[in-house]
Design a protein around this motif. Sequence first.
Motif, PDB file in Angstrom:
ATOM      1  N   ARG A  28      28.127  64.749  38.255  1.00  0.00           N
ATOM      2  CA  ARG A  28      29.533  64.677  38.654  1.00  0.00           C
ATOM      3  C   ARG A  28      30.054  66.099  38.748  1.00  0.00           C
ATOM      4  O   ARG A  28      29.719  66.941  37.925  1.00  0.00           O
ATOM      5  N   CYS A  29      30.859  66.329  39.755  1.00  0.00           N
ATOM      6  CA  CYS A  29      31.421  67.661  39.974  1.00  0.00           C
ATOM      7  C   CYS A  29      32.637  67.860  39.070  1.00  0.00           C
ATOM      8  O   CYS A  29      33.579  67.069  39.116  1.00  0.00           O
ATOM      9  N   ASN A  30      32.602  68.905  38.247  1.00  0.00           N
ATOM     10  CA  ASN A  30      33.750  69.195  37.371  1.00  0.00           C
ATOM     11  C   ASN A  30      34.935  69.749  38.145  1.00  0.00           C
ATOM     12  O   ASN A  30      36.061  69.725  37.652  1.00  0.00           O
ATOM     13  N   ALA A  31      34.691  70.256  39.356  1.00  0.00           N
ATOM     14  CA  ALA A  31      35.782  70.846  40.139  1.00  0.00           C
ATOM     15  C   ALA A  31      36.579  69.791  40.904  1.00  0.00           C
ATOM     16  O   ALA A  31      37.804  69.875  40.998  1.00  0.00           O
ATOM     17  N   CYS A  32      35.896  68.776  41.459  1.00  0.00           N
ATOM     18  CA  CYS A  32      36.610  67.788  42.295  1.00  0.00           C
ATOM     19  C   CYS A  32      36.363  66.345  41.865  1.00  0.00           C
ATOM     20  O   CYS A  32      36.823  65.422  42.530  1.00  0.00           O
ATOM     21  N   ASP A  33      35.653  66.128  40.743  1.00  0.00           N
ATOM     22  CA  ASP A  33      35.420  64.793  40.158  1.00  0.00           C
ATOM     23  C   ASP A  33      34.528  63.875  40.991  1.00  0.00           C
ATOM     24  O   ASP A  33      34.422  62.693  40.707  1.00  0.00           O
ATOM     25  N   ASN A  42      24.590  72.166  44.169  1.00  0.00           N
ATOM     26  CA  ASN A  42      25.991  72.368  44.540  1.00  0.00           C
ATOM     27  C   ASN A  42      26.619  71.032  44.925  1.00  0.00           C
ATOM     28  O   ASN A  42      25.955  70.169  45.499  1.00  0.00           O
ATOM     29  N   CYS A  43      27.904  70.882  44.667  1.00  0.00           N
ATOM     30  CA  CYS A  43      28.636  69.685  45.073  1.00  0.00           C
ATOM     31  C   CYS A  43      28.678  69.604  46.600  1.00  0.00           C
ATOM     32  O   CYS A  43      29.066  70.574  47.257  1.00  0.00           O
ATOM     33  N   PRO A  44      28.317  68.448  47.180  1.00  0.00           N
ATOM     34  CA  PRO A  44      28.383  68.330  48.637  1.00  0.00           C
ATOM     35  C   PRO A  44      29.820  68.237  49.158  1.00  0.00           C
ATOM     36  O   PRO A  44      30.056  68.382  50.361  1.00  0.00           O
ATOM     37  N   GLY A  45      30.778  68.025  48.256  1.00  0.00           N
ATOM     38  CA  GLY A  45      32.167  67.936  48.686  1.00  0.00           C
ATOM     39  C   GLY A  45      32.874  69.278  48.705  1.00  0.00           C
ATOM     40  O   GLY A  45      33.565  69.615  49.666  1.00  0.00           O
ATOM     41  N   CYS A  46      32.696  70.075  47.619  1.00  0.00           N
ATOM     42  CA  CYS A  46      33.460  71.321  47.506  1.00  0.00           C
ATOM     43  C   CYS A  46      32.570  72.539  47.275  1.00  0.00           C
ATOM     44  O   CYS A  46      33.083  73.645  47.115  1.00  0.00           O
ATOM     45  N   LEU A  47      31.256  72.332  47.220  1.00  0.00           N
ATOM     46  CA  LEU A  47      30.253  73.394  47.062  1.00  0.00           C
ATOM     47  C   LEU A  47      30.240  74.039  45.682  1.00  0.00           C
ATOM     48  O   LEU A  47      29.507  75.000  45.451  1.00  0.00           O
TER      49      LEU A  47
HETATM   50 ZN   LIG Z   1      33.106  69.104  44.034  1.00  0.00          ZN
END
Ligand SMILES: [Zn+2]
Length: 134
Positions: A28-33, A42-47
């Motif tokens: 789970r991405c801590n930056a964008c959940d 890397n998160c595919p949503g916000c990198l």
């Molecule tokens: Zn993210």
Amino acid sequence: MNKPLPLATPTSEPFWEGLRAGEVRLQRCNACDRWIFYPRSNCPGCLSRDLAWSTVSGLGQLHAFTISRTPTAVFFTDEVPQKLAVIELDEGVRLTTTLVGVEESAIEIGMRVEPVFEPTDGGEGVLLRYRPTA
Ligand SMILES: [Zn+2]
């Protein structure tokens, strides 16, 4: 015949370790959940690289399936007909797997499914299969 098995990478090892412990673990991405699958750096949503692993229920629903009556590779001849499926977990991510413990006629898009932790033939790993919820 030995079947080809997934090879864990440093990025995906927590997922495979979870299966060996009888758990489904997702990033789970801590930056964008956002929930993430397959494992990535890397998160595919916000990198963002600020990703964390969480254990989830593994429950979901059948998004798509196909019945393969010819083996997808010679290694899988003993598994024909293969019930190949895409599962959408309750967290929203999708994964490709094989359905087990269900007759072809009982397979329905949208049916609730639960994880099955299947030890590999040699016992060195665990694969994630799915079956209808009880
Ligand atoms: Zn993210």
